[in-house]
Scaffold this motif. Sequence first.
Motif, PDB file in Angstrom:
ATOM      1  N   PRO A 151       0.954  -1.131  -0.117  1.00 51.59           N
ATOM      2  CA  PRO A 151      -0.106   0.075   0.036  1.00 51.59           C
ATOM      3  C   PRO A 151       0.964   1.354   0.201  1.00 51.59           C
ATOM      4  O   PRO A 151       2.087   1.080   0.678  1.00 51.59           O
ATOM      5  CB  PRO A 151      -0.758  -0.186   1.241  1.00 51.59           C
ATOM      6  CG  PRO A 151      -0.635  -1.484   1.800  1.00 51.59           C
ATOM      7  CD  PRO A 151       0.828  -2.183   1.097  1.00 51.59           C
ATOM      8  N   ASP A 152       0.289   2.276  -0.465  1.00 54.92           N
ATOM      9  CA  ASP A 152      -1.096   2.285  -1.150  1.00 54.92           C
ATOM     10  C   ASP A 152      -0.477   2.334  -2.811  1.00 54.92           C
ATOM     11  O   ASP A 152       0.120   3.051  -3.384  1.00 54.92           O
ATOM     12  CB  ASP A 152      -1.583   3.915  -0.937  1.00 54.92           C
ATOM     13  CG  ASP A 152      -2.053   4.003   0.158  1.00 54.92           C
ATOM     14  OD1 ASP A 152      -2.467   3.072   1.064  1.00 54.92           O
ATOM     15  OD2 ASP A 152      -2.929   5.128   0.387  1.00 54.92           O
ATOM     16  N   ASP A 153      -1.161   1.398  -3.151  1.00 56.97           N
ATOM     17  CA  ASP A 153      -1.070   0.825  -4.517  1.00 56.97           C
ATOM     18  C   ASP A 153      -2.176   0.319  -5.338  1.00 56.97           C
ATOM     19  O   ASP A 153      -2.844  -0.561  -4.513  1.00 56.97           O
ATOM     20  CB  ASP A 153       0.305   0.215  -5.004  1.00 56.97           C
ATOM     21  CG  ASP A 153       0.912   0.347  -6.057  1.00 56.97           C
ATOM     22  OD1 ASP A 153       0.276   0.543  -7.012  1.00 56.97           O
ATOM     23  OD2 ASP A 153       2.061   0.053  -6.201  1.00 56.97           O
ATOM     24  N   LYS A 154      -2.587   0.654  -6.716  1.00 62.91           N
ATOM     25  CA  LYS A 154      -3.757  -0.112  -7.009  1.00 62.91           C
ATOM     26  C   LYS A 154      -3.880   0.271  -8.573  1.00 62.91           C
ATOM     27  O   LYS A 154      -2.866   0.352  -9.078  1.00 62.91           O
ATOM     28  CB  LYS A 154      -5.066   0.395  -6.514  1.00 62.91           C
ATOM     29  CG  LYS A 154      -5.146   1.827  -6.389  1.00 62.91           C
ATOM     30  CD  LYS A 154      -6.696   2.430  -6.050  1.00 62.91           C
ATOM     31  CE  LYS A 154      -7.302   2.059  -4.618  1.00 62.91           C
ATOM     32  NZ  LYS A 154      -8.662   2.588  -4.407  1.00 62.91           N
ATOM     33  N   ASP A 155      -4.866  -0.312  -9.218  1.00 62.19           N
ATOM     34  CA  ASP A 155      -5.041   0.094 -10.734  1.00 62.19           C
ATOM     35  C   ASP A 155      -3.766  -0.852 -11.491  1.00 62.19           C
ATOM     36  O   ASP A 155      -3.060   0.178 -12.112  1.00 62.19           O
ATOM     37  CB  ASP A 155      -5.191   1.574 -11.074  1.00 62.19           C
ATOM     38  CG  ASP A 155      -6.081   2.307 -10.323  1.00 62.19           C
ATOM     39  OD1 ASP A 155      -7.417   1.559 -10.422  1.00 62.19           O
ATOM     40  OD2 ASP A 155      -6.132   3.583  -9.891  1.00 62.19           O
ATOM     41  N   SER A 156      -3.756  -1.829 -11.445  1.00 62.64           N
ATOM     42  CA  SER A 156      -2.735  -2.682 -11.904  1.00 62.64           C
ATOM     43  C   SER A 156      -3.124  -3.644 -12.839  1.00 62.64           C
ATOM     44  O   SER A 156      -4.257  -4.197 -12.916  1.00 62.64           O
ATOM     45  CB  SER A 156      -2.102  -3.326 -10.869  1.00 62.64           C
ATOM     46  OG  SER A 156      -0.967  -4.090 -11.273  1.00 62.64           O
ATOM     47  N   ALA A 157      -2.119  -3.827 -13.917  1.00 63.55           N
ATOM     48  CA  ALA A 157      -2.410  -4.896 -14.876  1.00 63.55           C
ATOM     49  C   ALA A 157      -0.986  -5.313 -15.512  1.00 63.55           C
ATOM     50  O   ALA A 157      -0.091  -4.622 -15.547  1.00 63.55           O
ATOM     51  CB  ALA A 157      -3.210  -4.558 -16.215  1.00 63.55           C
ATOM     52  N   LEU A 158      -0.915  -6.677 -15.698  1.00 67.26           N
ATOM     53  CA  LEU A 158       0.133  -7.104 -16.291  1.00 67.26           C
ATOM     54  C   LEU A 158       0.176  -7.079 -17.831  1.00 67.26           C
ATOM     55  O   LEU A 158      -1.095  -7.252 -18.388  1.00 67.26           O
ATOM     56  CB  LEU A 158       0.351  -8.650 -15.830  1.00 67.26           C
ATOM     57  CG  LEU A 158       1.627  -9.462 -16.158  1.00 67.26           C
ATOM     58  CD1 LEU A 158       2.665  -8.748 -15.360  1.00 67.26           C
ATOM     59  CD2 LEU A 158       1.358 -10.921 -16.155  1.00 67.26           C
ATOM     60  N   LEU A 159       1.115  -6.740 -18.669  1.00 65.47           N
ATOM     61  CA  LEU A 159       1.466  -6.846 -20.029  1.00 65.47           C
ATOM     62  C   LEU A 159       1.394  -8.610 -20.101  1.00 65.47           C
ATOM     63  O   LEU A 159       2.042  -9.293 -19.729  1.00 65.47           O
ATOM     64  CB  LEU A 159       2.588  -6.499 -20.500  1.00 65.47           C
ATOM     65  CG  LEU A 159       2.546  -4.715 -20.378  1.00 65.47           C
ATOM     66  CD1 LEU A 159       3.863  -4.119 -21.262  1.00 65.47           C
ATOM     67  CD2 LEU A 159       1.340  -4.287 -21.065  1.00 65.47           C
ATOM     68  N   PRO A 160       0.704  -8.710 -21.618  1.00 74.32           N
ATOM     69  CA  PRO A 160       0.841 -10.429 -21.689  1.00 74.32           C
ATOM     70  C   PRO A 160       1.959 -10.961 -22.251  1.00 74.32           C
ATOM     71  O   PRO A 160       2.273 -12.342 -22.192  1.00 74.32           O
ATOM     72  CB  PRO A 160      -0.206 -10.446 -22.846  1.00 74.32           C
ATOM     73  CG  PRO A 160      -0.281  -9.043 -23.336  1.00 74.32           C
ATOM     74  CD  PRO A 160       0.201  -8.064 -22.545  1.00 74.32           C
ATOM     75  N   GLN A 161       2.991 -10.302 -22.543  1.00 68.03           N
ATOM     76  CA  GLN A 161       4.281 -10.824 -22.598  1.00 68.03           C
ATOM     77  C   GLN A 161       5.541 -10.324 -22.195  1.00 68.03           C
ATOM     78  O   GLN A 161       5.232  -9.003 -21.810  1.00 68.03           O
ATOM     79  CB  GLN A 161       4.516 -10.886 -24.057  1.00 68.03           C
ATOM     80  CG  GLN A 161       4.577  -9.669 -25.123  1.00 68.03           C
ATOM     81  CD  GLN A 161       3.478  -9.453 -25.593  1.00 68.03           C
ATOM     82  OE1 GLN A 161       2.431 -10.157 -25.854  1.00 68.03           O
ATOM     83  NE2 GLN A 161       3.493  -8.426 -26.565  1.00 68.03           N
ATOM     84  N   ARG A 162       6.692 -10.859 -21.900  1.00 69.35           N
ATOM     85  CA  ARG A 162       7.723 -10.354 -21.523  1.00 69.35           C
ATOM     86  C   ARG A 162       8.352  -9.338 -22.451  1.00 69.35           C
ATOM     87  O   ARG A 162       8.180  -9.420 -23.627  1.00 69.35           O
ATOM     88  CB  ARG A 162       8.964 -11.384 -21.231  1.00 69.35           C
ATOM     89  CG  ARG A 162       8.430 -12.446 -20.163  1.00 69.35           C
ATOM     90  CD  ARG A 162       9.544 -13.382 -20.109  1.00 69.35           C
ATOM     91  NE  ARG A 162       9.175 -14.761 -19.658  1.00 69.35           N
ATOM     92  CZ  ARG A 162       9.646 -15.066 -18.301  1.00 69.35           C
ATOM     93  NH1 ARG A 162      10.435 -14.161 -17.793  1.00 69.35           N
ATOM     94  NH2 ARG A 162       9.305 -16.109 -17.802  1.00 69.35           N
ATOM     95  N   ILE A 163       8.832  -8.198 -21.528  1.00 70.60           N
ATOM     96  CA  ILE A 163       9.638  -7.012 -22.208  1.00 70.60           C
ATOM     97  C   ILE A 163      11.048  -7.356 -21.841  1.00 70.60           C
ATOM     98  O   ILE A 163      11.349  -7.352 -20.898  1.00 70.60           O
ATOM     99  CB  ILE A 163       9.200  -5.790 -21.822  1.00 70.60           C
ATOM    100  CG1 ILE A 163       7.488  -5.518 -21.792  1.00 70.60           C
ATOM    101  CG2 ILE A 163       9.979  -4.732 -22.423  1.00 70.60           C
ATOM    102  CD1 ILE A 163       7.167  -5.318 -23.359  1.00 70.60           C
TER     103      ILE A 163
END
Length: 335
Positions: A151-163
């Motif tokens: 915390p405080d952290d939210k609104d997260s998403a993973l990219l579908p492939q490695r960079i």
Amino acid sequence: MTVPAEKQVSLLSTRFEPLLHRHPTNPILTSRDWPYPINSVFNAGATLLADGTTLLLCRVEDRRGLSHLCAARSLNGVDGWQIDSEPTLKPDPKNYPEEIWGIEDPRITFVPELQQYVITYTSYSRGGPGVSLALTKDFRTFERYGVIMPPDDKDSALLPQRIDGCWALIHRPMTTLGSHMWISYSPDLRYWGRHRLMLEARRGAWWDANKIGLSPPPIETSRGWLVFYHGVRHTPSGCLYRLGLALFDLDNPEKCLLRGDSWIFGPEASYERHGDVDDVVFPCGYTMDADGDTVNIYYGAADCAIALARASVRSLLEWLDANGSCERRQRAQDL
Ligand code: BMA
């Protein structure tokens, strides 16, 4: 008085042509559709299953005020929803104390390398909201990794492939310096580092002045990662949540290529303007039609219902070409 013809044209040309089109049967899911007693349903992650079924992983707020996640499945992504008869993913504070006050706002990314869906969601701990991660193959059993951003952290998403060999996670830590979008990298989805600022909230009177955060997971296009983000403006009568658009480099997603100045979607319909929290549109998921252009955006409306709006990726990119700029991409302090 008659308005001269050239003036009529210029008045018309300044009108905003909507990019997102609300579905006529909105809202598509409300608490009345639920098979068990709840307060509200909103902010759903979305994905297409292998057989073409649309799955929404909905944030459901129970009648204590705590949230869990519940899956709803539909053949056409609009109606005929089959809703799990009980919570699909419940807070598990015994094993994951950070979930004591519920789990919220999931984003779903199908990861071809893992042949699994990665769900990132907000775990509401005593210390505030953090980011948690879980994996699933079927939305029936889940492997929890626990909290991955404190915390405080939210609104997260993973990219579908490695960079460059690493997984990339977009998230929104809140610090005294502001609520901006960051990107972090990991070799194994557990240990995260190389934290970089990705997009900043603007300041002053701007629509996205007070906070910004990723909305659905980025949409991969040939031009780059197309990102819807929500912007929050504090007003004397509460917060206004609207949506903006930006484009990031495919190989270097922390590099912003274009960012629109104005919002492209905001609360207008009565189910967006009035609810448990007025004036909120809050998408957490999208699905792509077989044409590869029509994107179905599922959004929470006024923290009370789930609604659907459709857009064309081509038109969104054209709008960004016409209205976006890159010199304003990161250092927004001078605006
Ligand atoms: C944000 C999140 C969302 C919510 C929105 C409006 O901070 O908590 O879940 O929809 O506020 O209340």
